[in-house]
Structures are given as C-alpha cells and as structure tokens.
Motif scaffolding. Sequence first.
Motif, PDB file in Angstrom:
ATOM      1  N   ASP A  59      86.054  44.599 -42.117  1.00 62.15           N
ATOM      2  CA  ASP A  59      86.339  45.763 -43.398  1.00 62.15           C
ATOM      3  C   ASP A  59      87.486  44.900 -44.332  1.00 62.15           C
ATOM      4  O   ASP A  59      88.655  44.840 -43.986  1.00 62.15           O
ATOM      5  CB  ASP A  59      86.838  46.976 -42.838  1.00 62.15           C
ATOM      6  CG  ASP A  59      87.120  47.874 -43.783  1.00 62.15           C
ATOM      7  OD1 ASP A  59      87.490  47.644 -45.030  1.00 62.15           O
ATOM      8  OD2 ASP A  59      87.036  49.143 -43.686  1.00 62.15           O
ATOM      9  N   GLU A  60      87.017  44.479 -45.640  1.00 67.61           N
ATOM     10  CA  GLU A  60      87.708  43.757 -46.220  1.00 67.61           C
ATOM     11  C   GLU A  60      88.115  44.639 -47.637  1.00 67.61           C
ATOM     12  O   GLU A  60      88.177  44.172 -48.740  1.00 67.61           O
ATOM     13  CB  GLU A  60      87.333  42.332 -46.660  1.00 67.61           C
ATOM     14  CG  GLU A  60      87.302  41.756 -45.238  1.00 67.61           C
ATOM     15  CD  GLU A  60      86.833  40.280 -45.437  1.00 67.61           C
ATOM     16  OE1 GLU A  60      86.762  39.724 -46.304  1.00 67.61           O
ATOM     17  OE2 GLU A  60      86.981  39.323 -44.246  1.00 67.61           O
ATOM     18  N   ILE A  61      88.007  45.864 -47.665  1.00 70.86           N
ATOM     19  CA  ILE A  61      88.339  46.678 -48.555  1.00 70.86           C
ATOM     20  C   ILE A  61      89.488  46.554 -49.379  1.00 70.86           C
ATOM     21  O   ILE A  61      89.582  46.768 -50.499  1.00 70.86           O
ATOM     22  CB  ILE A  61      87.914  48.180 -48.358  1.00 70.86           C
ATOM     23  CG1 ILE A  61      87.680  49.118 -49.601  1.00 70.86           C
ATOM     24  CG2 ILE A  61      88.972  48.885 -47.313  1.00 70.86           C
ATOM     25  CD1 ILE A  61      87.428  50.407 -49.389  1.00 70.86           C
ATOM     26  N   LEU A 102      87.377  44.895 -37.420  1.00 72.57           N
ATOM     27  CA  LEU A 102      88.628  44.207 -38.122  1.00 72.57           C
ATOM     28  C   LEU A 102      88.871  44.531 -39.161  1.00 72.57           C
ATOM     29  O   LEU A 102      88.171  44.599 -40.182  1.00 72.57           O
ATOM     30  CB  LEU A 102      88.344  42.343 -38.228  1.00 72.57           C
ATOM     31  CG  LEU A 102      89.091  41.481 -38.898  1.00 72.57           C
ATOM     32  CD1 LEU A 102      90.565  41.344 -37.898  1.00 72.57           C
ATOM     33  CD2 LEU A 102      88.453  40.376 -39.284  1.00 72.57           C
ATOM     34  N   CYS A 103      90.240  44.970 -39.547  1.00 71.07           N
ATOM     35  CA  CYS A 103      90.472  45.214 -40.635  1.00 71.07           C
ATOM     36  C   CYS A 103      91.476  44.448 -41.537  1.00 71.07           C
ATOM     37  O   CYS A 103      92.546  43.923 -41.194  1.00 71.07           O
ATOM     38  CB  CYS A 103      91.374  46.608 -40.415  1.00 71.07           C
ATOM     39  SG  CYS A 103      91.913  47.533 -42.037  1.00 71.07           S
ATOM     40  N   ASN A 104      91.035  43.552 -42.576  1.00 70.63           N
ATOM     41  CA  ASN A 104      91.497  42.467 -43.118  1.00 70.63           C
ATOM     42  C   ASN A 104      91.526  42.474 -44.681  1.00 70.63           C
ATOM     43  O   ASN A 104      90.480  42.315 -45.187  1.00 70.63           O
ATOM     44  CB  ASN A 104      90.470  41.321 -42.611  1.00 70.63           C
ATOM     45  CG  ASN A 104      90.890  39.947 -43.108  1.00 70.63           C
ATOM     46  OD1 ASN A 104      91.861  39.655 -43.139  1.00 70.63           O
ATOM     47  ND2 ASN A 104      90.012  39.190 -43.536  1.00 70.63           N
ATOM     48  N   PRO A 105      92.802  42.681 -45.300  1.00 76.24           N
ATOM     49  CA  PRO A 105      93.955  42.928 -44.566  1.00 76.24           C
ATOM     50  C   PRO A 105      94.078  44.391 -43.903  1.00 76.24           C
ATOM     51  O   PRO A 105      93.215  45.013 -44.038  1.00 76.24           O
ATOM     52  CB  PRO A 105      94.914  43.022 -45.873  1.00 76.24           C
ATOM     53  CG  PRO A 105      94.365  42.340 -46.997  1.00 76.24           C
ATOM     54  CD  PRO A 105      92.848  42.439 -46.499  1.00 76.24           C
ATOM     55  N   HIS A 106      95.068  44.445 -43.193  1.00 74.02           N
ATOM     56  CA  HIS A 106      95.197  45.435 -42.255  1.00 74.02           C
ATOM     57  C   HIS A 106      95.831  46.633 -42.491  1.00 74.02           C
ATOM     58  O   HIS A 106      96.751  46.750 -43.177  1.00 74.02           O
ATOM     59  CB  HIS A 106      95.863  45.052 -40.790  1.00 74.02           C
ATOM     60  CG  HIS A 106      95.780  45.904 -39.757  1.00 74.02           C
ATOM     61  ND1 HIS A 106      94.636  45.739 -38.839  1.00 74.02           N
ATOM     62  CD2 HIS A 106      96.408  47.124 -39.484  1.00 74.02           C
ATOM     63  CE1 HIS A 106      94.821  46.522 -37.833  1.00 74.02           C
ATOM     64  NE2 HIS A 106      95.881  47.573 -38.101  1.00 74.02           N
ATOM     65  N   ASN A 107      95.105  47.930 -42.704  1.00 76.51           N
ATOM     66  CA  ASN A 107      95.963  49.213 -42.800  1.00 76.51           C
ATOM     67  C   ASN A 107      95.909  49.952 -41.815  1.00 76.51           C
ATOM     68  O   ASN A 107      95.103  49.912 -40.839  1.00 76.51           O
ATOM     69  CB  ASN A 107      94.612  49.942 -43.774  1.00 76.51           C
ATOM     70  CG  ASN A 107      95.007  51.260 -44.016  1.00 76.51           C
ATOM     71  OD1 ASN A 107      96.007  51.917 -43.562  1.00 76.51           O
ATOM     72  ND2 ASN A 107      93.898  52.365 -44.337  1.00 76.51           N
ATOM     73  N   PRO A 108      97.345  50.398 -41.210  1.00 71.55           N
ATOM     74  CA  PRO A 108      98.397  50.594 -42.265  1.00 71.55           C
ATOM     75  C   PRO A 108      99.304  49.548 -42.371  1.00 71.55           C
ATOM     76  O   PRO A 108     100.418  49.935 -42.874  1.00 71.55           O
ATOM     77  CB  PRO A 108      98.987  51.712 -41.546  1.00 71.55           C
ATOM     78  CG  PRO A 108      98.779  51.811 -40.146  1.00 71.55           C
ATOM     79  CD  PRO A 108      97.548  50.832 -39.937  1.00 71.55           C
ATOM     80  N   ILE A 109      99.469  48.439 -41.578  1.00 71.57           N
ATOM     81  CA  ILE A 109     100.663  47.505 -41.504  1.00 71.57           C
ATOM     82  C   ILE A 109     100.850  46.812 -42.729  1.00 71.57           C
ATOM     83  O   ILE A 109     101.847  46.072 -42.818  1.00 71.57           O
ATOM     84  CB  ILE A 109     100.726  46.880 -40.368  1.00 71.57           C
ATOM     85  CG1 ILE A 109      99.486  46.000 -40.019  1.00 71.57           C
ATOM     86  CG2 ILE A 109     100.640  47.832 -39.013  1.00 71.57           C
ATOM     87  CD1 ILE A 109      99.632  45.071 -38.892  1.00 71.57           C
TER      88      ILE A 109
END
Length: 387
Positions: free
Chosen positions: A194-196, A161-168
């Motif tokens: 992934d909360e980088i 999970l990309c949180n927040p989401h890269n690239p949007i």
Amino acid sequence: MNYDFDTILDRKNTSSVKWDYFDTELPMWVADMDFKAAPEITKAIIDMTEMGVYGYTMIQDKWYEVYIDWWKQYDTKLEKDWLKYTTGVIPAISTVIRKLTSKGDKVLIQTPVYHVFFYIIDDNEREVIENKLIYKDKQYSIDFDDLEEKIARDDVKLMLLCNPHNPIGKIWSKEELERIGQLCRKHDVVVVADEIHGDLTDPGRKYNPFINISEECRDNTIMIIAPTKTFNIAGLKTAAVCIPNINLREKIFKVIDVDCINDPNIFAIKGTIAAYTKGDEWLNQLRQYLYDNKQLLKDYLKNNIPEIELVPSDATYLLWIDCSRLGIHGEDFCDFLNKKTGLLLSPGVQFGKVGEQFVRINIACPRKILLDGLDRLKRGVELYKNR
Ligand SMILES: Cc1ncc(COP(=O)(O)O)c(C=O)c1O
C-alpha cells in the motif's frame, strides 16, 4: 505561481468525515487535508460539471499514461498492462484478501499500522497476525526474526506492507524492503504494498516503490497506488492496482471485476489525470509547507510540552507522538483532550495495542489552525497531569 495553504476553510456541515463525524471543535485526526486541492484539479472537475452530463465513465488511455509518467520520478517503469483502476486502496485490499486467503487464515501486518487494516482483515473473517515494530530511542525498526517466524506459518499467505508507513511516517529503506521481499518469496507469502503515502515525503526525500527493489519483490507483489492522499482528493474514489506478475495479475484483475470495484465515477479519471499532469508544482509547495508545519510542532513540543515527544519521521502528514511519560491508557487521553479542549486526535491504540502510549496528529492544515491545536494540546496535557 504561489499556492495558498494559509486560508482557513469552513468545512463544517459539508458531510466531511473529519469535521462532521464527531462532535468536536478542532479535528486533527482522519487523513485528509484542510487545504483546497490544486486549482488545476478543480478546473478539470468544473469543466465536467459545466458540461452538465453525468453519464457512465470509461478509463481513457491517458489514465494509464499519467501513472506511468508519474512513477518515472521514482525510477520505476510501470507498464500499461500492469495497471487497473479501482475505486480505492481499501476496496482493492479487501478484494485481494478474499481472493488470496481463506476464512480463518492470517494476514500479517506491521504494527502500529493504519487501523483500517485491522478492520478489513477482521470483516473478511481472517485473522490479524502482528509483526510488532521495534521502538527504541525514538526510532522504529523491523523485527526480522519475528517476521520470518510468522510468515513461515502455513496459515499466513498475505502481508500488508505500508510503504511509507502510517502512522510512524517512515520511509522504509531499500535494504529493509529487500529483506521483506526475500522472506516473503521464500515462504510464498504475497505482498500487498500500500503506497498511497508515497508522494508525501519531506522535501528532498523519495520513497522506494517495493516492486522496484528486486526481481523477488516485483514478481510477488500487488502494488496499490493513488493520487488521493497526495492531492487531497480522497472523495473522488480513485486508485490503481499494479501487478507485474502475470499469473497474480490475471487472478486479481478478474476479482476486481467480479467485485465491481472497477468502475470510475465521473470525476475519478479526470481528477487523476489533472493531478498527475498539472499538480507537481502544487505538490512541491505542499511538501515544503508540511515540512515547516512539522518543524513548528517539533519546536513547540520541545519548548512548551516537554512531557510528550515527536517521533522523527520523513513521510506523511501524520505525526506520531510519544506520550509514554504521561502514562495514558487506551483512548482515555484523546477523550479527555476532546472533552476539555475541543481538540480531536487519533488515539495510538487504534493502530494496535503497541500504539497505546502514543497519539497521532494530522498537521495538514493552515499554520494558524496548527498553532490553535498545539495550544489546546498544551492546555490538555496540563489538565490531564492535574486531573
Ligand atoms: C495506508 C493507507 N491506506 C489506504 C488509505 C485509504 O485509501 P482509500 O481511501 O483509497 O481506500 C489510507 C487513508 O488514510 C491510508 O493511510
């Protein structure tokens, strides 16, 4: 104190991936910023170098404390036992993939997404399974039916999970995250959150840490966090894995040791501590600067390049631009732009086939550089249309 985000830095010939990897005049691709880090961080590093000894480094109690304190602003209570240092988010994800899945298994990602997710799944001889995000009226949303259908499969054991989401650049809502949490729990799929990019939100906005959403989310998640994107210190190689569930934690912490991604370099710990204890005002000002850059880009496109449109976002300094009316294919438009104008953007197709009609631009740069990039983009679009 007013921090300086306007000075133009000469990063050429500094072994910078962004500036030296490709032969280009104006790179606006890889996700680091053309700003100096907060002087408070640099001072911590200079203090270390002035001592002049570069021996082995251990993790101090203070390292745990600063993570715990920083996440309080997100109403998230981290515990010391949950945290472990790693040399980066991607090394940690790669280790988790190897431990929790077997060769040939599938790892679910929501596309378009950070391209390195594809590579690490592939390099570990696992397969990507895509839950394609729905794009409608310039907004992205999750196709939950498709998500459930895919995570119900026996060979899907992990979701990134990309949180927040890269690239949007989207902050997932609590409701969206809660549904993801429920589905993953129901089908025994562990979530790597992934909360980088979590701190890099528009002024006044906050991201939602996944482990904070519900019991189900907390018990089934490997959260990976870092000060590196936030404070422009990616080269320090420092991140933290945070796992509330004890069984999962024991398993993963052990392999982090086995894979030897648990050992900090001399600057990693001091840099992290300085960032999280002294960097908050710098970060506030940075977020405003990035927001103003985003508004500038949005107005510029509207007034000068109406053929392409900014997808609205509320996080990250990576903007996602819809070029569907230009009819671009694969990497052709970005190659063309670079060749004709010296501007280097990330082709959307890098983030999955669904991104083919998009480009990603990194706006974390002094305003003058951004304007230079936009002028080149305008020229490039004109040339592309008339090619
Ligand atoms: C979503 C995401 N995860 C991880 C990374 C890289 O993390 P690290 O440098 O700690 O491996 C990036 C860098 O752009 C990113 O966008």
